[in-house]
Design an enzyme around this catalytic site. Structure first.
Site, PDB file in Angstrom:
ATOM      1  N   LYS A 286     -19.199 -64.650  45.713  1.00 43.85           N
ATOM      2  CA  LYS A 286     -20.103 -64.519  44.974  1.00 43.85           C
ATOM      3  C   LYS A 286     -21.440 -64.298  45.811  1.00 43.85           C
ATOM      4  CE  LYS A 286     -18.607 -67.977  41.369  1.00 43.85           C
ATOM      5  NZ  LYS A 286     -18.588 -67.008  40.624  1.00 43.85           N
ATOM      6  N   ASP A 297     -17.932 -76.676  39.169  1.00 45.54           N
ATOM      7  CA  ASP A 297     -16.938 -75.727  38.675  1.00 45.54           C
ATOM      8  C   ASP A 297     -15.579 -76.903  38.521  1.00 45.54           C
ATOM      9  OD1 ASP A 297     -16.143 -73.278  37.651  1.00 45.54           O
ATOM     10  OD2 ASP A 297     -15.307 -72.667  39.538  1.00 45.54           O
ATOM     11  N   ASP A 356     -12.349 -64.427  42.711  1.00 44.67           N
ATOM     12  CA  ASP A 356     -13.244 -65.258  41.794  1.00 44.67           C
ATOM     13  C   ASP A 356     -12.684 -65.419  40.512  1.00 44.67           C
ATOM     14  OD1 ASP A 356     -15.527 -66.635  41.623  1.00 44.67           O
ATOM     15  OD2 ASP A 356     -16.807 -64.858  41.231  1.00 44.67           O
ATOM     16  N   ARG A 360      -8.482 -69.603  35.702  1.00 46.33           N
ATOM     17  CA  ARG A 360      -6.952 -69.194  35.094  1.00 46.33           C
ATOM     18  C   ARG A 360      -6.064 -69.328  35.922  1.00 46.33           C
ATOM     19  NH1 ARG A 360      -9.740 -63.466  33.577  1.00 46.33           N
ATOM     20  NH2 ARG A 360     -11.706 -64.683  34.281  1.00 46.33           N
TER      21      ARG A 360
END
Ligand code: BES
Ligand code: MN
Ligand code: ZN
Length: 511
Positions: A286, A297, A356, A360
């Site tokens: 990032k 997160d 990134d 999922r």
């Protein structure tokens, strides 16, 4: 750590209370203050009437005026807080007004506060619900993240904290009915604030193993089961997603399994919360700007831990299983690379187009495992999954995607009841094409646009035939408290504790 204020309900007249400040309220548009505000007005020779007449105070929602009582009342100060317009007045208004009054009082250096129960009188809300929201608003609103602040030095002015909140209700019968609600609100607020602390905490002090220990400690404290699967267990279970995402970090991943059994024949609910303790992006790193925020997160995992704690303490009917897939997403020589292919727990192969899009990957394993191992009636995952949901919905509403509209509706209903608001976004077959891969069964990123919908399409694959909903909290888990992102006044700067009260409310509705 600063102890939270003690909260009590007494029956009597708030204007007779002796505290550092008393809090009364007014609806917008009233000409002559009534109730407790009327008594204060009379005692102070029409001071509140003057505020209204001169236009200094209008009673707008969250407007607060402070008056000195000059010995004319037992308490030295009065906060008059605006309830806004009577039309549309609800529990959200109560929480907001209560949060505002408490923080204004603290700002004035008050330690003890006596307040009317906002909405229980002329607001005509249910007294127990009004008391619940008044307490929730105050306790959530007073939260500040202080773990790493040095204690004030002797010669400094010590930071004042509110230590005692007294709800004063005229009607003794109502006051009695409020007592239980106040205890429940204190419990929920304390759990939500502890979740906020976990989310605010620097990543170096909450790697997966530390988060797992915290979960075990909370399980003991609140009375539910916790099992921690370590790296070797994850290898044995072939959790390629969780292991892959954690491969770049010196802190190995964990999967925490929480369980609370319910009433016989009650529904079994599987909760899954994304627990990335730091998201650097991995090899698809990032930008530096704002990367520090990626310590939040793990807010999904913290939310399911909090919701489970509420469910256990309230002894809810539902059988609840909550999974916390925990990993740190770091770039290193051992990290996964773009183009790698991982095999998820359920056997699905996944092309990692972007390291990134890691959330999922860990959720896929946990959802697959939870369904196989527990065969739940329904599945709800909660995750700081996409920046795109922040673009779509901002910081006020959480996005929900579901393969079952009834489930989405109930989550929206639950959110509205507690002021943890949810808005539905699409989940349907059309979007499945976004996550097709040329080399594997699925790909972890899609086309350029619709990032949140793509992520949901990916996750839906792992829910299979189960009723499933996905909550994307990337926009709502954190606030800078800037104009425009702040509706919920009870959100202090930083972690909001989003999802805890929403999921707890949903679980209360499950029979
Ligand atoms: N944790 C982030 C999502 C996020 C962004 C949370 C901003 C909170 C605030 C997630 O893992 C992520 O990096 N998502 C990517 C997905 C993309 C690579 C397909 C994103 O949203 O940019
Ligand atoms: Mn990411
Ligand atoms: Zn992430």
């Amino acid at each position: 750590m600063v102890a939270p204020p003690t909260v009590s309900v007494v029956s009597g007249d708030v204007t007779k209370a002796k505290a550092d400040v008393i809090v009364v309220n007014l609806f917008q548009g009233v000409k002559k203050p009534g109730g407790a505000a009327g008594v204060v007005d009379a005692a102070l020779g029409g001071a509140i009437s003057d505020l209204l007449r001169l236009g200094d105070f209008k009673g707008k929602r969250k407007e607060a005026g402070v008056l000195m009582t000059n010995g004319k009342l037992p308490s030295p100060r009065v906060i008059v807080v605006g309830l806004g317009k009577q039309k549309g007045f609800d529990l959200d208004a109560v929480r907001e007004v209560s949060a505002r009054a408490a923080t204004v009082a603290r700002g004035r250096g008050c330690k003890t506060l006596a307040t009317v129960v906002h909405g229980a009188g002329i607001g005509r809300l249910d007294p127990a619900e009004a008391a619940y929201a008044t307490v929730e608003g105050a306790l959530l609103g007073l939260y500040r993240y202080r773990e790493y602040k040095s204690p004030p030095k002797d010669d400094d002015e010590p930071e004042k904290e509110i230590t005692d909140i007294r709800l004063v209700e005229q009607d003794a019968g109502k006051a009695r009915r409020m007592a239980k609600a106040v205890k429940e609100a204190e419990n929920v607020a304390s759990i939500t604030n502890d979740v906020r602390t976990l989310v605010n905490r620097p990543s170096m002090d909450k790697p997966p193993q530390a988060m797992a220990s915290t979960a075990v400690a909370w399980a003991k404290k609140y009375g539910f089961r916790a099992t921690v699967l370590e790296k070797a267990d994850l290898q044995r279970l072939k959790m390629g997603g969780l292991l892959g995402v954690g491969a770049g970090s010196v802190h190995p991943p964990r999967l925490v399994v929480l369980e609370k059994r319910g009433k016989k024949k009650a529904k079994k609910v599987l909760l899954v919360g994304k627990g990335i303790t730091f998201d650097s992006g991995g090899i698809s790193i990032k930008p530096a700007q704002g990367m520090d925020q990626m310590r939040h997160d793990m807010a999904g995992a913290a939310a399911v831990l909090g919701a489970m704690s509420v469910a256990a303490t309230e002894g809810l009917d539902a059988h609840v299983v909550a999974l916390m897939p925990l990993a740190e997403n770091m770039p290193s020589g051992s990290a996964i690379r773009p183009g790698d292919v991982l095999r998820s727990y359920d056997g699905t192969t996944i092309e990692v187009a972007n390291t990134d899009a890691e959330g999922r990957l860990v959720l896929a394993d946990a959802i697959g495992y939870g369904i196989k191992e527990f065969d739940p009636d329904l599945v709800i995952d909660i995750a700081t999954l996409t920046g795109a949901v922040k673009v779509a919905l901002g910081a006020i509403m959480t996005g929900v995607f579901a393969n079952d509209d009834k489930l989405a509706k109930r989550l929206i209903e639950a959110g509205a009841a507690v002021g943890d608001d949810v808005w539905q976004l699409p989940y349907n077959k059309e979007y499945a094409s976004h996550v097709k891969s040329d080399v594997a069964d699925l790909r972890n990123t899609g086309v350029n646009w619709g990032g949140s919908v793509t992520a949901a399409a990916f996750l839906g694959h792992f829910a299979k035939k189960k009723k499933w909903a996905h909550l994307d909290i990337a926009g709502t888990c954190w606030t800078e408290r800037t104009t425009g992102d702040l509706k919920q006044e009870w959100h202090a700067k930083g972690a909001t504790g989003v999802g805890v009260r929403l999921l707890a409310q949903y679980l209360r509705m499950v029979k």
